[in-house]
Design a protein around this motif. Structure first.
Motif, PDB file in Angstrom:
ATOM      1  N   ASP A 180       7.928   2.358   6.524  1.00  0.00           N
ATOM      2  CA  ASP A 180       6.602   2.438   6.702  1.00  0.00           C
ATOM      3  C   ASP A 180       5.645   1.096   6.065  1.00  0.00           C
ATOM      4  O   ASP A 180       6.544   0.628   5.151  1.00  0.00           O
ATOM      5  CB  ASP A 180       6.074   3.703   6.217  1.00  0.00           C
ATOM      6  CG  ASP A 180       6.603   5.074   6.841  1.00  0.00           C
ATOM      7  OD1 ASP A 180       6.957   4.610   8.133  1.00  0.00           O
ATOM      8  OD2 ASP A 180       6.497   6.071   6.514  1.00  0.00           O
ATOM      9  N   ASP A 182       3.797  -0.897   3.884  1.00  0.00           N
ATOM     10  CA  ASP A 182       3.034  -0.550   2.500  1.00  0.00           C
ATOM     11  C   ASP A 182       1.648  -1.248   2.497  1.00  0.00           C
ATOM     12  O   ASP A 182       0.812  -0.543   2.088  1.00  0.00           O
ATOM     13  CB  ASP A 182       3.781  -1.650   1.455  1.00  0.00           C
ATOM     14  CG  ASP A 182       5.238  -1.255   1.279  1.00  0.00           C
ATOM     15  OD1 ASP A 182       5.676  -0.498   1.061  1.00  0.00           O
ATOM     16  OD2 ASP A 182       6.143  -2.251   1.889  1.00  0.00           O
ATOM     17  N   SER A 201       1.371   4.890   9.019  1.00  0.00           N
ATOM     18  CA  SER A 201       0.374   4.334   8.147  1.00  0.00           C
ATOM     19  C   SER A 201      -0.101   5.281   7.142  1.00  0.00           C
ATOM     20  O   SER A 201      -0.848   5.295   6.390  1.00  0.00           O
ATOM     21  CB  SER A 201      -0.816   3.956   8.757  1.00  0.00           C
ATOM     22  OG  SER A 201      -1.417   4.743   9.452  1.00  0.00           O
ATOM     23  N   SER A 204      -0.108   4.192   3.569  1.00  0.00           N
ATOM     24  CA  SER A 204      -0.042   2.609   3.496  1.00  0.00           C
ATOM     25  C   SER A 204      -1.510   2.173   2.814  1.00  0.00           C
ATOM     26  O   SER A 204      -2.399   2.838   2.791  1.00  0.00           O
ATOM     27  CB  SER A 204      -0.330   1.917   5.146  1.00  0.00           C
ATOM     28  OG  SER A 204       0.852   2.182   5.713  1.00  0.00           O
TER      29      SER A 204
END
Length: 248
Positions: A180, A182, A201, A204
């Motif tokens: 995923d 960062d 996300s 994120s």
């Protein structure tokens, strides 16, 4: 997910490339001029990402909602994708960049699909930088398609509904096998995800840059990464120390 410790470089950076039209309007140019300059910025940022040691770079190039734009503009965007692959594929391959395109291909012209297949096949074994281009992509559509695939497997008896986990869903997304993001950067000062990597996300870090995409520079990229590195990623814990290193 990546290491939560402050100061760590992001493995995966995703960028919502926004502002091409406004860049052109400020200069009293047609919108396609902004898109063309945006492609030049793509070339610069891909090189910079490789030099910075980023492992994965995802660029939001064309959303599934962009078909609502004027036909001439859509045609110009398709032409720019063709030009980018034909002009840059050899250099990307030589520099060890692996190209992957995510999104629906049903509405794309056959020659564009053939170019995408060629780019993915040629660069499949490259590992210096993994470049994902989200083209004709929408996060809600991606999740819906993943649910359909899982439902078919449940109906076939290959998946027990009780064993479906977030990892099961991730494995059925377009980004299967990719960590995923960062860090997600959006240019042009807008503060929304616009249907981009909605599932991926969840944790994120988000950075909203004021620069319009054609004006986005390697220094802007480094600044966004610097902001990311100053943050402590907690993933729901009370402090970064509560998160096991290397989780996910």
């Amino acid at each position: 997910m990546s290491d939560a410790a402050p100061g760590t470089m992001p493995r995966h950076v995703a960028i919502i490339m926004d502002g091409n039209g406004r860049w052109a309007a400020k200069r009293h140019l047609p919108r396609v001029a902004g898109h063309r300059q945006g492609v030049e910025t793509v070339r610069v940022i891909v090189r910079a990402a490789g030099e910075l040691g980023i492992e994965y770079l995802t660029l939001y190039g064309f959303s599934s909602e962009n078909w609502k734009r004027p036909a001439e503009e859509v045609s110009d965007l398709m032409g720019l994708l063709r030009l980018f692959i034909r002009r840059d594929l050899a250099e990307l391959h030589q520099n060890g960049v692996q190209v992957r395109v995510i999104g629906e291909r049903d509405h794309l012209e056959p020659d564009i699909v053939a170019l995408i297949d060629e780019a993915e096949t040629l660069t499949r074994d490259n590992h210096r930088l993994k470049l994902m281009i989200a083209f004709n992509y929408g996060g809600q559509s991606e999740i819906t398609s993943a649910m359909r695939r899982i439902a078919r497997e449940v109906r076939a008896g290959s998946i027990d509904p009780e064993n479906i986990t977030p990892e099961t869903v991730s494995a059925h997304l377009d980004t299967a096998g990719v960590p995923d993001p960062d860090l997600i950067i959006r240019t042009s000062g807008e503060m929304r995800l616009s249907n981009f990597l909605l599932w991926q996300s969840a944790y994120s870090e988000l950075v909203f840059a004021e620069a319009l995409w054609p004006d986005f520079t390697p220094d802007e990229l480094r600044a966004a990464i610097g902001e990311y590195r100053r943050r402590s990623r907690r993933f729901g814990a009370t402090s970064s120390d509560d998160v096991p290193r290397g989780e996910g």
